[in-house]
Scaffold this motif. Structure first.
Motif, PDB file in Angstrom:
ATOM      1  N   MET A   1       0.844  -1.205   0.000  1.00  0.00           N
ATOM      2  CA  MET A   1       0.000   0.000   0.000  1.00  0.00           C
ATOM      3  C   MET A   1       0.877   1.252   0.000  1.00  0.00           C
ATOM      4  SD  MET A   1      -2.911   1.622   0.130  1.00  0.00           S
ATOM      5  CE  MET A   1      -4.200   0.425   0.542  1.00  0.00           C
ATOM      6  N   ILE A   2       0.422   2.254  -0.714  1.00  0.00           N
ATOM      7  CA  ILE A   2       1.085   3.562  -0.716  1.00  0.00           C
ATOM      8  C   ILE A   2       0.366   4.464   0.293  1.00  0.00           C
ATOM      9  CG2 ILE A   2       1.764   5.549  -2.098  1.00  0.00           C
ATOM     10  CD1 ILE A   2       1.346   3.729  -4.585  1.00  0.00           C
ATOM     11  N   TYR A   3       1.136   5.086   1.166  1.00  0.00           N
ATOM     12  CA  TYR A   3       0.581   6.030   2.132  1.00  0.00           C
ATOM     13  C   TYR A   3       1.193   7.408   1.885  1.00  0.00           C
ATOM     14  CZ  TYR A   3      -1.040   1.921   4.702  1.00  0.00           C
ATOM     15  OH  TYR A   3      -1.650   0.740   5.063  1.00  0.00           O
ATOM     16  N   THR A   4       0.343   8.407   1.728  1.00  0.00           N
ATOM     17  CA  THR A   4       0.831   9.784   1.628  1.00  0.00           C
ATOM     18  C   THR A   4       0.538  10.514   2.938  1.00  0.00           C
ATOM     19  OG1 THR A   4      -1.237  10.735   0.740  1.00  0.00           O
ATOM     20  CG2 THR A   4       0.322   9.784  -0.845  1.00  0.00           C
ATOM     21  N   VAL A   5       1.432  11.384   3.340  1.00  0.00           N
ATOM     22  CA  VAL A   5       1.258  12.145   4.568  1.00  0.00           C
ATOM     23  C   VAL A   5       1.219  13.626   4.229  1.00  0.00           C
ATOM     24  CG1 VAL A   5       2.242  12.746   6.813  1.00  0.00           C
ATOM     25  CG2 VAL A   5       2.421  10.391   5.960  1.00  0.00           C
ATOM     26  N   THR A   6       0.124  14.278   4.595  1.00  0.00           N
ATOM     27  CA  THR A   6      -0.016  15.729   4.433  1.00  0.00           C
ATOM     28  C   THR A   6      -0.298  16.319   5.809  1.00  0.00           C
ATOM     29  OG1 THR A   6      -1.011  15.348   2.251  1.00  0.00           O
ATOM     30  CG2 THR A   6      -1.140  17.579   3.149  1.00  0.00           C
ATOM     31  N   LEU A   7       0.693  16.946   6.384  1.00  0.00           N
ATOM     32  CA  LEU A   7       0.565  17.447   7.751  1.00  0.00           C
ATOM     33  C   LEU A   7      -0.138  18.795   7.808  1.00  0.00           C
ATOM     34  CD1 LEU A   7       4.124  16.394   8.895  1.00  0.00           C
ATOM     35  CD2 LEU A   7       1.973  15.338   9.591  1.00  0.00           C
ATOM     36  N   ASN A   8      -0.170  19.503   6.688  1.00  0.00           N
ATOM     37  CA  ASN A   8      -0.754  20.848   6.682  1.00  0.00           C
ATOM     38  C   ASN A   8      -1.680  21.017   5.473  1.00  0.00           C
ATOM     39  OD1 ASN A   8      -0.961  23.198   8.114  1.00  0.00           O
ATOM     40  ND2 ASN A   8       1.013  24.034   7.489  1.00  0.00           N
ATOM     41  N   PRO A   9      -2.774  20.212   5.399  1.00  0.00           N
ATOM     42  CA  PRO A   9      -3.678  20.285   4.231  1.00  0.00           C
ATOM     43  C   PRO A   9      -4.354  21.650   4.130  1.00  0.00           C
ATOM     44  CG  PRO A   9      -4.117  18.341   5.579  1.00  0.00           C
ATOM     45  CD  PRO A   9      -3.232  19.239   6.382  1.00  0.00           C
ATOM     46  N   SER A  10      -4.969  21.873   2.988  1.00  0.00           N
ATOM     47  CA  SER A  10      -5.618  23.167   2.776  1.00  0.00           C
ATOM     48  C   SER A  10      -6.727  23.039   1.743  1.00  0.00           C
ATOM     49  CB  SER A  10      -4.596  24.203   2.272  1.00  0.00           C
ATOM     50  OG  SER A  10      -4.137  23.834   0.986  1.00  0.00           O
ATOM     51  N   ILE A  11      -7.537  24.068   1.686  1.00  0.00           N
ATOM     52  CA  ILE A  11      -8.342  24.337   0.498  1.00  0.00           C
ATOM     53  C   ILE A  11      -7.593  25.422  -0.272  1.00  0.00           C
ATOM     54  CG2 ILE A  11     -10.420  25.460  -0.359  1.00  0.00           C
ATOM     55  CD1 ILE A  11     -11.979  24.184   1.869  1.00  0.00           C
ATOM     56  N   ASP A  12      -7.313  25.175  -1.536  1.00  0.00           N
ATOM     57  CA  ASP A  12      -6.730  26.204  -2.387  1.00  0.00           C
ATOM     58  C   ASP A  12      -7.871  26.942  -3.079  1.00  0.00           C
ATOM     59  OD1 ASP A  12      -4.223  25.438  -1.629  1.00  0.00           O
ATOM     60  OD2 ASP A  12      -3.792  24.292  -3.440  1.00  0.00           O
ATOM     61  N   TYR A  13      -8.019  28.215  -2.735  1.00  0.00           N
ATOM     62  CA  TYR A  13      -9.054  29.064  -3.320  1.00  0.00           C
ATOM     63  C   TYR A  13      -8.383  29.934  -4.380  1.00  0.00           C
ATOM     64  CZ  TYR A  13     -12.752  32.646  -3.543  1.00  0.00           C
ATOM     65  OH  TYR A  13     -13.739  33.516  -3.965  1.00  0.00           O
ATOM     66  N   VAL A  14      -8.646  29.592  -5.652  1.00  0.00           N
ATOM     67  CA  VAL A  14      -7.984  30.254  -6.771  1.00  0.00           C
ATOM     68  C   VAL A  14      -8.941  31.280  -7.383  1.00  0.00           C
ATOM     69  CG1 VAL A  14      -6.786  29.931  -8.965  1.00  0.00           C
ATOM     70  CG2 VAL A  14      -6.692  28.143  -7.200  1.00  0.00           C
ATOM     71  N   VAL A  15      -8.492  32.527  -7.441  1.00  0.00           N
ATOM     72  CA  VAL A  15      -9.321  33.624  -7.936  1.00  0.00           C
ATOM     73  C   VAL A  15      -8.599  34.333  -9.077  1.00  0.00           C
ATOM     74  CG1 VAL A  15     -10.444  35.797  -7.336  1.00  0.00           C
ATOM     75  CG2 VAL A  15     -10.299  33.980  -5.647  1.00  0.00           C
ATOM     76  N   GLU A  16      -9.316  34.587 -10.171  1.00  0.00           N
ATOM     77  CA  GLU A  16      -8.750  35.350 -11.279  1.00  0.00           C
ATOM     78  C   GLU A  16      -9.421  36.722 -11.337  1.00  0.00           C
ATOM     79  OE1 GLU A  16      -8.799  33.382 -15.016  1.00  0.00           O
ATOM     80  OE2 GLU A  16      -7.774  31.581 -14.269  1.00  0.00           O
ATOM     81  N   THR A  17      -8.617  37.767 -11.465  1.00  0.00           N
ATOM     82  CA  THR A  17      -9.123  39.135 -11.598  1.00  0.00           C
ATOM     83  C   THR A  17      -8.414  39.818 -12.758  1.00  0.00           C
ATOM     84  OG1 THR A  17      -7.452  40.107 -10.134  1.00  0.00           O
ATOM     85  CG2 THR A  17      -9.464  39.284  -9.092  1.00  0.00           C
ATOM     86  N   ASP A  18      -9.037  40.884 -13.287  1.00  0.00           N
ATOM     87  CA  ASP A  18      -8.383  41.644 -14.355  1.00  0.00           C
ATOM     88  C   ASP A  18      -7.154  42.354 -13.814  1.00  0.00           C
ATOM     89  OD1 ASP A  18     -10.198  40.915 -16.316  1.00  0.00           O
ATOM     90  OD2 ASP A  18     -11.583  42.525 -15.764  1.00  0.00           O
ATOM     91  N   LYS A  19      -7.319  42.995 -12.669  1.00  0.00           N
ATOM     92  CA  LYS A  19      -6.224  43.715 -12.051  1.00  0.00           C
ATOM     93  C   LYS A  19      -6.488  43.819 -10.562  1.00  0.00           C
ATOM     94  CE  LYS A  19      -3.433  47.900 -12.408  1.00  0.00           C
ATOM     95  NZ  LYS A  19      -3.242  49.207 -13.113  1.00  0.00           N
ATOM     96  N   LEU A  20      -5.495  43.507  -9.760  1.00  0.00           N
ATOM     97  CA  LEU A  20      -5.638  43.568  -8.313  1.00  0.00           C
ATOM     98  C   LEU A  20      -5.350  44.996  -7.841  1.00  0.00           C
ATOM     99  CD1 LEU A  20      -6.097  42.088  -5.625  1.00  0.00           C
ATOM    100  CD2 LEU A  20      -3.637  41.633  -5.557  1.00  0.00           C
ATOM    101  N   LYS A  21      -6.363  45.635  -7.241  1.00  0.00           N
ATOM    102  CA  LYS A  21      -6.221  47.006  -6.754  1.00  0.00           C
ATOM    103  C   LYS A  21      -6.176  46.987  -5.229  1.00  0.00           C
ATOM    104  CE  LYS A  21      -8.829  48.741 -10.723  1.00  0.00           C
ATOM    105  NZ  LYS A  21     -10.053  49.462 -11.163  1.00  0.00           N
ATOM    106  N   ILE A  22      -5.021  47.273  -4.685  1.00  0.00           N
ATOM    107  CA  ILE A  22      -4.834  47.263  -3.235  1.00  0.00           C
ATOM    108  C   ILE A  22      -5.656  48.379  -2.591  1.00  0.00           C
ATOM    109  CG2 ILE A  22      -3.162  47.408  -1.362  1.00  0.00           C
ATOM    110  CD1 ILE A  22      -2.855  44.955  -3.137  1.00  0.00           C
ATOM    111  N   GLY A  23      -6.379  48.055  -1.529  1.00  0.00           N
ATOM    112  CA  GLY A  23      -7.179  49.038  -0.816  1.00  0.00           C
ATOM    113  C   GLY A  23      -8.546  49.296  -1.411  1.00  0.00           C
TER     114      GLY A  23
END
Length: 310
Positions: A1-23
């Motif tokens: 059996m293959i076992y993978t270990v992920t100690l710090n899993p996540s949801i990757d939330y990927v967002v596309e924008t035309d241009k990121l405007k800070i503030g």
């Protein structure tokens, strides 16, 4: 059996924008959610290749539930340890002219929960494969991977490590079956700039001399380099295609290498499948699919090269 270990899993939330405007308020043109974490990516690709495996690690809160449910819906076996406090990470990836990432901190892992993971690791048997990859929560020691490997050191368990800096280096004394830094991580380990294949071979050989049985280096558009257990050196090309997403590409390469080796016991074939899987994910919005992997495999060429002297 293959076992993978992920100690710090996540949801990757990927967002596309035309241009990121800070503030200012920014609006998304496109958004996607993926279960994240290097070990989870390996499990997903192994599943795509019909290589049975079990994902281990820690999950917390509603985010952890989403990760586990998503993996279950894709047919991945899971044996995660549930945390009563805190929640798994959300990693925000904003894509526009450049890509910006904000990665979550991750939950605290108690000694009690860590011991539960150790008990699962101790049950591994001869011929099992253990994949340790990715970052670890701040609450855990950077000797954790070597501590885990020490538990199976007397068994015939093949250990694969894909980690950075001391997390990787600390494991070399246990002679892991495979390590897979990328070219940038190789530069970081040796505090140098690597600008040609000869230099890549030189520093990859150093890692092998330090204890790794096989050393696999992913080098982006230049393909991948493998120094195998017998000292043979192989170089793969990278197929042509539009890179959509580099997240999970290296993890997919690891999964492909494992699957290819188990099927053929041939390092050259393992590298070929690994390179195909890595490219398939790079050319996809998520983990690459088998149909694309099969197409790309026909474009992968592996050549054996002579050892250099430096």
């Amino acid at each position: 059996m293959i076992y993978t270990v992920t100690l710090n899993p996540s949801i990757d939330y990927v967002v596309e924008t035309d241009k990121l405007k800070i503030g200012e308020v920014n609006r998304a043109n496109k958004e996607e959610l993926y279960p994240g974490g290097k070990g989870i990516n390996v499990s997903l690709m192994l599943n795509e290749l019909q290589a049975e495996n079990t994902a281990l690690g820690f999950l917390g809160g509603f985010i952890g539930e989403y990760i586990e449910n998503t993996l279950a819906s894709k047919g991945v076996n899971t044996e995660f340890i549930k945390l009563e406090e805190g929640f798994s990470r959300i990693n925000l990836k904003i894509k526009n002219e450049v890509e910006t990432e904000i990665n979550g901190k991750g939950p605290h892992i108690s000694e009690e929960k860590l011991q539960l993971l150790y008990k699962k690791i101790e049950k591994l048997k001869d011929e099992d494969i253990l994949v340790l990859c990715g970052s670890i929560p701040n609450s855990l020691s950077n000797t954790l991977y070597q501590d885990i490997i020490s538990m199976v050191a007397q068994k015939n368990v093949k250990v694969i490590v894909d980690a950075t800096s001391n997390l990787l280096l600390n494991t070399l004394k246990y002679n892991p079956f495979l390590i897979k830094p990328n070219i940038h991580e190789l530069e970081e380990i040796f505090d140098t700039k690597i600008d040609c294949i000869d230099n890549t071979i030189f520093y990859a050989t150093k890692l092998k001399d330090m204890g790794a049985e096989n050393v696999l280096i992913s080098i982006g558009k230049d393909g991948a380099l493998l120094i195998d257990s017998k000292g043979k050196i192989y170089l793969s090309n990278a197929p042509k295609g539009d890179v959509i997403n580099t997240v999970g590409s290296g993890d997919s390469m690891v999964a492909g290498f494992i699957s290819g080796y188990l099927k053929t016991k041939d390092y050259k074939e393992a590298l070929k499948l690994g390179a195909s899987c890595g490219s398939a994910t790079a050319f996809s919005s998520g983990i690459g699919e088998k149909k694309l992997i099969d197409i790309l495999k026909n474009e992968i060429e592996i050549k054996e090269i002579c050892k250099i002297n430096m």
